[in-house]
Design a protein around this motif. Structure first.
Motif, short mmCIF file in Angstrom:
data_model
loop_
_atom_site.label_atom_id
_atom_site.label_comp_id
_atom_site.label_asym_id
_atom_site.label_seq_id
_atom_site.Cartn_x
_atom_site.Cartn_y
_atom_site.Cartn_z
N GLN A 54 0.83 -1.20 0.00
CA GLN A 54 0.00 0.00 0.00
C GLN A 54 0.87 1.26 0.00
O GLN A 54 1.97 1.28 0.54
CB GLN A 54 -0.92 0.00 1.23
N THR A 55 0.31 2.30 -0.61
CA THR A 55 1.00 3.60 -0.66
C THR A 55 0.40 4.53 0.39
O THR A 55 -0.83 4.68 0.46
CB THR A 55 0.86 4.23 -2.06
N TYR A 56 1.24 5.15 1.19
CA TYR A 56 0.78 6.04 2.25
C TYR A 56 1.63 7.32 2.25
O TYR A 56 2.68 7.39 1.61
CB TYR A 56 0.89 5.37 3.62
N THR A 57 1.16 8.26 3.03
CA THR A 57 1.89 9.51 3.25
C THR A 57 2.53 9.45 4.63
O THR A 57 1.87 9.05 5.61
CB THR A 57 0.95 10.73 3.14
N PHE A 58 3.79 9.90 4.72
CA PHE A 58 4.54 9.77 5.97
C PHE A 58 5.19 11.09 6.36
O PHE A 58 5.40 11.97 5.53
CB PHE A 58 5.63 8.70 5.83
N LYS A 59 5.48 11.14 7.66
CA LYS A 59 6.34 12.19 8.19
C LYS A 59 7.74 11.61 8.40
O LYS A 59 7.88 10.44 8.76
CB LYS A 59 5.81 12.68 9.54
N VAL A 60 8.77 12.42 8.18
CA VAL A 60 10.14 11.98 8.45
C VAL A 60 10.45 12.34 9.90
O VAL A 60 10.58 13.52 10.25
CB VAL A 60 11.15 12.65 7.50
N LEU A 61 10.51 11.29 10.76
CA LEU A 61 10.80 11.54 12.17
C LEU A 61 12.27 11.90 12.37
O LEU A 61 12.60 12.83 13.12
CB LEU A 61 10.46 10.30 13.02
#
Length: 605
Positions: free
Chosen positions: A189-196
């Motif tokens: 699946q394709t998702y949107t992420f934050k770079v921690l």
């Protein structure tokens, strides 16, 4: 949302810097053309120097632009402005399926891996150039608190591996707002992420999806709290399913849809109707914002079916329904969603004694029944199956009037009699007393066994009590009706001793017909008990003294038989005596005649 974008300037980085993760070296492009300054007065040596200067000069690790000019079996040749073409391994242009994706004269960004002026060898890499750009993009996104898209490629220890142009790590705790039951569903699946966080030297990138979802939830929660009110219908998403109900996300606010409020009908488990992530419309039944409790209803979106049950299912009407549950006392039948009726075991058959409803119906079966009683206020409907057919007890007396001889198979044997199958599941009972006129039967199994076919006479039919009485012995005449004719009083008979008691001896005159010689009628002498005088199986001769056909008794006497013999002797003696002249002879004769007369009078009495 930021994505990995093209860089608008050349960046150079040697291979050592690339491995250690240091920032690439950025050099400006050369705008001047050395050949433009030739005057014609230069020496050959100077011209060769100017010629060499006309070619670009690069450093290892530098990112430059080039043009694809040739493709061979192993390499792709790229013109980067040097006197010899740079080489890129053909493998860098193959996709996951091994297909070659390259076109002549395409512009590509490459990184200089090897630069050797002496051998004029230039080794390039398209993939490493792309990685340099990705790291730059990640840095920009992190500093701008932006987001990046990626594809979850696989599960790894503690979380997932995500492709964002470079391999990145998504911890399992950062994948969703709550623990994920089936982590495999997220792969691909394709998702949107934050770079921690990221570390270029260690090639380490950590992502989070949960941070984004929490922000979205808080925004939605504020909007939901403003919109929520009792009686309002709202759309929600099934968040969790338990045995007692379903938790629904209304938009940052969770509500409980209890199992009793899901349907007017029967619901064994909410998972039968819902799956996680289902979108459903629910009604707000009540809410307490301080305790963050919201009660939801689904069945309340439709009218209560019991409000119209009285019109739909009047008493006496036939209905169709599906058996949804069985208990020891009956079967529950669903007539429509939310309306169930009970068929009690006593209402399942006119003739059979149903011990459990599973003997008649099964769950899921469609049955026809008759409405016997209806109480909408108590949400109860009483149904009957047997009422859909004619009661066989109403016509059985016409079909089998008293005196009819029937034939049937023995279905059951009890201590008190035989049950014989007739038809329509009606069993007739032959009581043990109606099996034989003459035989003493302690248990019916002595004479019959199950599945024997027998004939019997209809003795009585009690429709109210649903009893069908039969008799086997009545097929033959009662032998006691003719006993008085066959064994007249005074007759001398012989029989076999069958039983000896303290009060007398039983003698079988014929099969099933016995007479009793009372102890007082055995001998002229007084005896206490017959035991010792006779044995079972002995043949005994006696005289019939009396007969009682109603009580089925025959009285016998051995003593009277002996007395008769004495009387005969006396008579013969009296007849044979000659006249005498002596008075003594006359007196003796007269005395004998008186004894004979006296005995005859006793017999007559």
């Amino acid at each position: 949302m930021n994505t990995i974008a093209e860089t608008g300037e050349n960046k150079e980085m040697n291979s050592e810097e690339l491995e250690t993760g240091q920032e690439p070296i950025i050099t400006p492009e050369k705008d001047e053309d050395p050949l433009a300054n030739i005057t014609g007065e230069e020496t050959m040596e100077e011209l060769m120097g100017i010629y060499d200067e006309s070619f670009s000069s690069f450093e290892e690790g530098q990112v430059v632009k080039g043009t694809i000019i040739a493709v061979d079996k192993d390499h792709v040749l790229v013109d980067v402005g040097y006197k010899s073409e740079g080489q890129i391994s053909i493998h860098e242009f193959r996709d996951e399926d091994g297909n070659l994706d390259v076109k002549l004269y395409d512009k590509v960004e490459v990184m200089v891996e090897v630069w050797d002026e002496e051998t004029e060898t230039v080794i390039l890499s398209k993939e490493k150039a792309a990685k340099v750009k990705v790291w730059d993009a990640i840095k920009d996104i992190y500093e701008a608190d932006g987001t990046i898209e990626g594809v979850i490629t696989s599960r790894v220890k503690g979380g997932f591996s995500v492709d964002i142009g470079l391999p990145a790590f998504l911890p399992g705790s950062q994948a969703d707002l709550r623990p994920i039951r089936n982590m495999d569903e997220m792969v691909g699946q394709t998702y949107t992420f934050k770079v921690l966080k990221y570390n270029r030297k260690r090639s380490n990138i950590v992502l989070s999806r949960r941070v984004i979802l929490e922000t979205e939830r808080e925004t939605a929660r504020a909007d939901t709290l403003e919109a929520i009110e009792t009686g309002k219908v709202m759309e929600g998403i099934v968040k969790n399913i338990t045995e007692y109900g379903v938790f629904v996300d209304l938009g940052g606010v969770d509500g409980l849809l209890h199992i009793t409020d899901i349907s007017w009908g029967r619901v064994k488990h909410p998972s039968e109707l819902f799956s996680v992530a289902d979108k459903i419309n629910v009604k707000i039944l009540s809410y307490d914002l301080e305790k963050e409790r919201v009660s939801l209803g689904l069945k309340q979106l439709t009218p209560d079916p019991w409000t119209t049950a009285k019109d739909k299912y009047p008493v006496g009407s036939k209905v169709l329904g599906k058996v949804v549950s069985l208990t020891d006392y009956g079967a529950f039948v669903e007539l429509e969603e939310g309306v169930e009726g009970l068929i009690h075991v006593s209402e399942m058959s006119w003739t059979r004694k149903v011990r459990h409803p599973s003997k008649i119906v099964s769950v899921g079966e469609e049955v026809e029944a008759v409405v016997l009683d209806l109480k909408p206020d108590n949400r109860r409907i009483s149904l009957g199956i047997k009422q859909t057919v004619e009661n066989p007890w109403e016509v059985i007396s016409e079909k089998y009037p008293v005196g009819t001889v029937i034939e049937g198979k023995i279905k059951n044997i009890t201590d008190f009699g035989l049950f014989i199958g007739i038809d329509d599941d009606i069993d007739g009972l032959v009581h043990i007393s109606d099996i034989s006129w003459t035989k003493r039967i302690k248990h019916p199994s002595e004479a019959y066994k199950k599945n024997d076919v027998v004939q019997a006479v209809v003795l009585d039919i009690d429709k109210a009590s649903e009893r069908f009485s039969l008799g086997i012995k009545q097929i033959q005449p009662d032998p006691w009706e003719t006993v008085e004719e066959r064994y007249k009083v005074g007759t001398e008979i012989s029989g076999i001793v069958t039983n000896i008691t303290d009060f007398g001896v039983f003698v079988e005159l014929e099969e099933g017909i016995e007479g009793l010689v009372h102890v007082s009628e055995i001998s002229k002498e007084k005896i206490k008990t017959p035991a010792g005088h006779y044995a079972i199986g002995d043949t005994l001769t006696a005289r019939v003294m009396n007969i009682n056909s109603d009580e089925r008794r025959i009285g016998l006497s051995i003593k009277r038989l002996d007395e008769d013999e004495d009387e005969t002797i006396l008579k013969d003696f009296a007849k044979n005596m000659k006249p005498t002249t002596s008075s003594f002879g006359e007196l003796l004769r007269d005395n004998l005649q008186e004894q004979i007369a006296s005995q005859e009078n006793k017999d007559e009495k």
